[in-house]
Scaffold this active site. Structure first.
Site, short mmCIF file in Angstrom:
data_model
loop_
_atom_site.label_atom_id
_atom_site.label_comp_id
_atom_site.label_asym_id
_atom_site.label_seq_id
_atom_site.Cartn_x
_atom_site.Cartn_y
_atom_site.Cartn_z
N ASP A 331 0.86 -1.17 0.00
CA ASP A 331 0.00 0.00 0.00
C ASP A 331 0.90 1.23 0.00
O ASP A 331 1.86 1.29 0.77
CB ASP A 331 -0.88 -0.01 1.25
CG ASP A 331 -1.91 1.10 1.24
OD1 ASP A 331 -2.39 1.44 0.15
OD2 ASP A 331 -2.22 1.62 2.32
N THR A 333 0.45 4.65 0.70
CA THR A 333 0.39 5.50 1.87
C THR A 333 0.60 4.67 3.13
O THR A 333 -0.09 3.68 3.36
CB THR A 333 -0.96 6.23 1.94
OG1 THR A 333 -1.18 6.92 0.72
CG2 THR A 333 -0.97 7.22 3.10
N ASP A 587 -2.79 -0.41 6.09
CA ASP A 587 -3.08 0.22 7.38
C ASP A 587 -4.54 0.61 7.53
O ASP A 587 -4.98 0.93 8.61
CB ASP A 587 -2.19 1.45 7.61
CG ASP A 587 -2.34 2.48 6.49
OD1 ASP A 587 -3.15 2.26 5.57
OD2 ASP A 587 -1.63 3.50 6.54
#
Length: 856
Positions: A331, A333, A587
């Site tokens: 991912d 970010t 996240d």
């Protein structure tokens, strides 16, 4: 001060005070729910309470570690021995307690750590009820409540916006989109989003388990057991041995009863006890109990070592999965970038008359009451250069509908600074100005394609500010572009070296993000995701829905943008169809489904609680640079466990052969359970512990069980034949009748155990190759320990060892020489006549010591 400015000031003051003082809330006509309506909704269960727990309960952890096939076999054998009263021969049962204890304690430790990570800060929220603003806890919000959302607060439930005062949300936890979003009246906001600026009054439309984030969480919380190649191989051996053990154990009991005079005599004289103990000796030897124990211990030690580096392993099997990963989905970010924005550059255009004036205007344009992430980055960057806010300006705040903001100066001594200054999206501003700016637009697009966030500064010189500047802001068509401002996402300093390590280790990395694929692709190029080659980026909206077609497309794609949560899961499934072992980092709640679907889910420490709950690995301090340590530790465990598994499976092979030989030849079992405990500890268990912890950087190679079997079968055959020959010939050479003389049976078993110990040392030396290192000294040390231990009276009595004398010494030496010859012949046969796959598998697993890439 304008109405907009007043609203901004009100928002700022309210957000800063966190709801302690309600005097600054805007006036609204909504009265909210009455006390009776609230009670009614509470009685119906329409509250925002969600039962949250980690993926495994205490009962699940205990059940998974206690009720195993291995424990069942060992426990049954131990009970049989205890019934006979020979507790010394039941010491092997302790491995059940140790093995089970290690598994439970380690997983409970991970669970406690996870529970601490999952605790959310209990915060109160401001709701409007009976025409008043009151504070209620998170769980006290009910369906239909009028809820105030203020800057800095996380949205606790799904809702529809009634009024907004510049509300801007960070929805990255839900959508994966890192850019903040301005919300308008009538739009829906989802639980899990965070207000970064502005405020709004919303009406709650979904609470508790019915909210969007909770729905994703519920799908992700189903417990998923890792597929462990190591444990799968061990279980395959155990299942095979289960089918073999039951009939073989019955045959052994029958055979041993005959050796003591038959059933009637055995029961009458109590000799049945010795027959049962002898039978159990064969059964216990066939079960690689030490391998199960050492696997759990090694996994636990790896988990503890990783925990010291702020990496939490929630399931012991996850350590092995680390070694097998060959596809890593990242991912953007939170993994490659940290979510922050940095100010990079100020590029003056030909229309710029004074760069200092333009940079001062940029600072003032960004200096709103509640600046967004880009504005904060500009303020920080220019603030370091000495710029500060100006007085006497008139402001038009940024609007997501307009895509620009403006400030106006008048009456300043320097005429060049007076007039209206605009800042906003380049394509929007340029389309509203007179003149041809294709060259500037091309320049802007080039910067954007390189992963930059691009802003344009424009200026209308003059000393007068339009009368309706605040109430009816318009773009002045005579404005002139004066500068391009470049910002970018802050890239983690450890991203590039970490990705380089994965490339060198043969792990294919892909970036999967909710952001624009062009932007993500540019960031991937900056961190050299694919080395010197430019990453291939694609918009996920163009991906096929068919899993097989998706798998083919993914082979040529490195970066995917605009990815939905369901697509992330589908991408993992597509990679599985190509037999990839997939790791997924993330996240946000939007990552939870894909993390659960992946073979190895990796969550950041600042991730959503649902994401951490379903991940096998949690990077507690959210550092991407820990991943190489994680993978390297997994490879060490897997490579070393493959090496030592050969020791245990060799014991299984020779125990099965000896048991079968005893049944066919009708002779007493050649050793006791305590003999195999002593010999196994010195030639297998203790050495394997040291070998398992040795440095080893070998990449994972599929086919663990095949290679272990290829090594163990020749060694097991040689060992089994050596012991059986000793059990057959020694009584004949010595003229012993071991069926009637307990003393002569004692000496026979001592001599057979000695031969078994010698063969165990031979097998250990082959597993430990190369021997021109500490491994050679390891073999010598345990060989010496076995001899010295047998000479110590207490140990000799406990383990029923005796040192032969006279003619028996020469017979024993002859049997040891025969055993040595058999061992050499087995290796020669192995290298010449066994099937090709077994020879190749044996070389891979380290029979000649050449294939292991080690540091020791």
């Amino acid at each position: 001060m304008s109405d907009s400015a007043n609203a901004q000031q009100s928002v700022s003051m309210t957000g800063a005070q966190g709801g302690d003082d309600h005097a600054h809330m805007p006036d609204v006509t909504e009265k909210g729910l009455t006390a009776a309506e609230v009670r009614d909704r509470v009685e119906r269960g329409q509250t925002n309470e969600v039962k949250s727990s980690t993926s495994r309960s205490l009962a699940d952890i205990v059940r998974a570690n206690v009720f195993t096939l291995f424990n069942g076999i060992i426990f049954t054998a131990m009970v049989m021995v205890l019934i006979t009263g020979s507790w010394k021969d039941a010491v092997f049962g302790l491995v059940i307690l140790i093995n089970t204890g290690i598994g439970i304690v380690t997983e409970l430790r991970a669970k406690r750590t996870l529970d601490k990570l999952s605790i959310l800060i209990a915060s109160d929220y401001l709701v409007r009820r009976d025409g008043k603003d009151v504070d209620v806890p998170h769980n006290g919000i009910v369906l239909g409540d009028c809820l105030w959302i203020r800057s800095g607060e996380q949205i606790p439930c799904d809702a529809e916006i009634l009024h907004t005062w510049g509300l801007e949300l960070d929805e990255s936890m839900i959508t994966g989109e890192s850019r903040t979003v301005r919300k308008q009246e009538g739009e829906t906001v989802y639980s899990g989003s965070t207000a970064v600026s502005g405020m709004a009054l919303v009406k709650v439309t979904a609470v508790g388990a019915h909210s969007y984030a909770a729905t994703l969480t519920a799908q992700a919380k189903v417990y998923k057991k890792n597929v462990s190649d190591l444990n799968k191989g061990i279980n395959t051996i155990l299942k095979f041995m289960t089918f073999l053990v039951v009939p073989l154990c019955m045959l052994l009991i029958v055979t041993q009863m005959r050796t003591v005079g038959g059933w009637h005599n055995a029961i009458a004289t109590g000799e049945w006890r010795q027959a049962v103990v002898s039978s159990v000796a064969g059964v216990v030897g066939m079960v690689p109990e030490g391998l199960v124990l050492l696997t759990s211990l090694n996994f636990a030690l790896a988990a503890i070592r990783l925990a010291r580096k702020n990496t939490l392993v929630q399931g012991l099997d996850s350590v092995e999965t680390l070694a097998r990963v060959d596809a890593l989905n990242l991912d953007k970010t939170g993994t490659i970038t940290d979510g922050g924005i940095v100010y990079d550059d100020f590029i003056a255009l030909p229309g710029c008359r004074n760069k200092q004036h333009a940079m001062q205007a940029l600072y003032d344009l960004a200096n709103e009451e509640s600046p967004n992430g880009t504005g904060r980055a500009v303020l920080e960057g220019l603030g370091k250069q000495g710029f500060s806010g100006s007085a006497g300006l008139v402001r038009v705040p940024f609007s997501s509908a307009r895509k620009w903001s403006a400030v106006a100066f008048h009456g300043l001594p320097d005429e060049g600074q007076n007039g209206v200054w605009y800042m906003g999206a380049p394509e929007v501003l340029l389309s509203g100005f007179d003149g041809e700016y294709q060259q500037i637009l091309a320049q802007v697009n080039e910067y954007a394609n390189n992963g930059n966030r691009v802003l344009l500064i424009a200026h209308v010189p003059g000393g007068d500010v339009p009368a309706d500047f605040e109430t009816n802001p318009q773009l002045e068509r005579t404005a002139v572009p004066v500068a391009i401002v470049l910002c970018s996402e802050h890239i983690r300093s450890d991203a590039e070296p970490t990705l380089r390590w994965f490339r060198e280790q043969g792990v294919r990395c892909r970036v999967i993000s909710g952001d624009n694929p062009v932007t993500v692709g540019a960031i991937a190029a900056k961190v050299q995701l694919t080395g010197e080659r430019k990453p291939v980026a694609m918009d996920a909206r163009e991906l096929p829905k068919n899993v097989d077609e998706l798998a083919r497309v993914l082979e040529g794609v490195d970066v995917l943008g605009r990815v939905l949560p369901e697509q992330k899961k589908a991408i993992v499934q597509a990679l599985h169809t190509q037999d990839h072992v997939v790791a997924m980092t993330g996240d946000g709640v939007n990552d939870a489904l894909a993390i659960k679907e992946a073979d190895l889910g990796i969550a950041m420490g600042n991730a959503a609680p649902a994401t951490k709950a379903v991940a096998e690995v949690v990077l507690v301090d959210s550092k991407f640079s820990h991943l190489p340590d994680v993978v390297a530790r997994g490879r060490q465990v897997m490579a070393n466990m493959e090496r030592v598994a050969s020791l245990f499976v060799t014991k299984t092979a020779y125990s099965a052969l000896i048991s079968l030989g005893v049944v066919l030849m009708g002779i007493p079992f050649p050793y006791l359970p305590r003999h195999i405990s002593y010999i196994g500890a010195l030639t297998i268990g203790a050495p394997a512990f040291f070998l398992a912890l040795a440095p080893n950087t070998r990449r994972y190679i599929p086919g663990f069980l095949r290679r272990v079997v290829a090594f163990s079968v020749p060694c097991g055959i040689a060992t089994g034949l050596s012991v059986l020959l000793s059990a057959w010939f020694i009584p004949r050479f010595m003229h012993w009748n071991v069926f009637t003389s307990e003393q002569q049976l004692f000496w026979l078993r001592s001599m057979c155990a000695t031969v078994l110990f010698l063969m165990g040392i031979y097998v250990l030396s082959r597993v430990s190759k190369p021997l021109n290192s500490w491994r050679g000294w390891l073999v010598l040390a345990f060989a010496a320990a076995g001899v010295i231990g047998a000479c110590i009276p207490f140990i000799a009595r406990f383990f029923a060892f005796g040192l032969p004398a006279g003619r028996a010494v020469w017979i024993l030496l002859l049997q040891m020489a025969v055993a040595t010859v058999l061992f050499v012949i087995s290796i020669w046969v192995f290298s010449r006549f066994l099937p090709k796959w077994m020879r190749e598998a044996g070389r891979e697993t380290g029979i000649n010591g050449a294939s292991h890439n080690t540091n020791g």
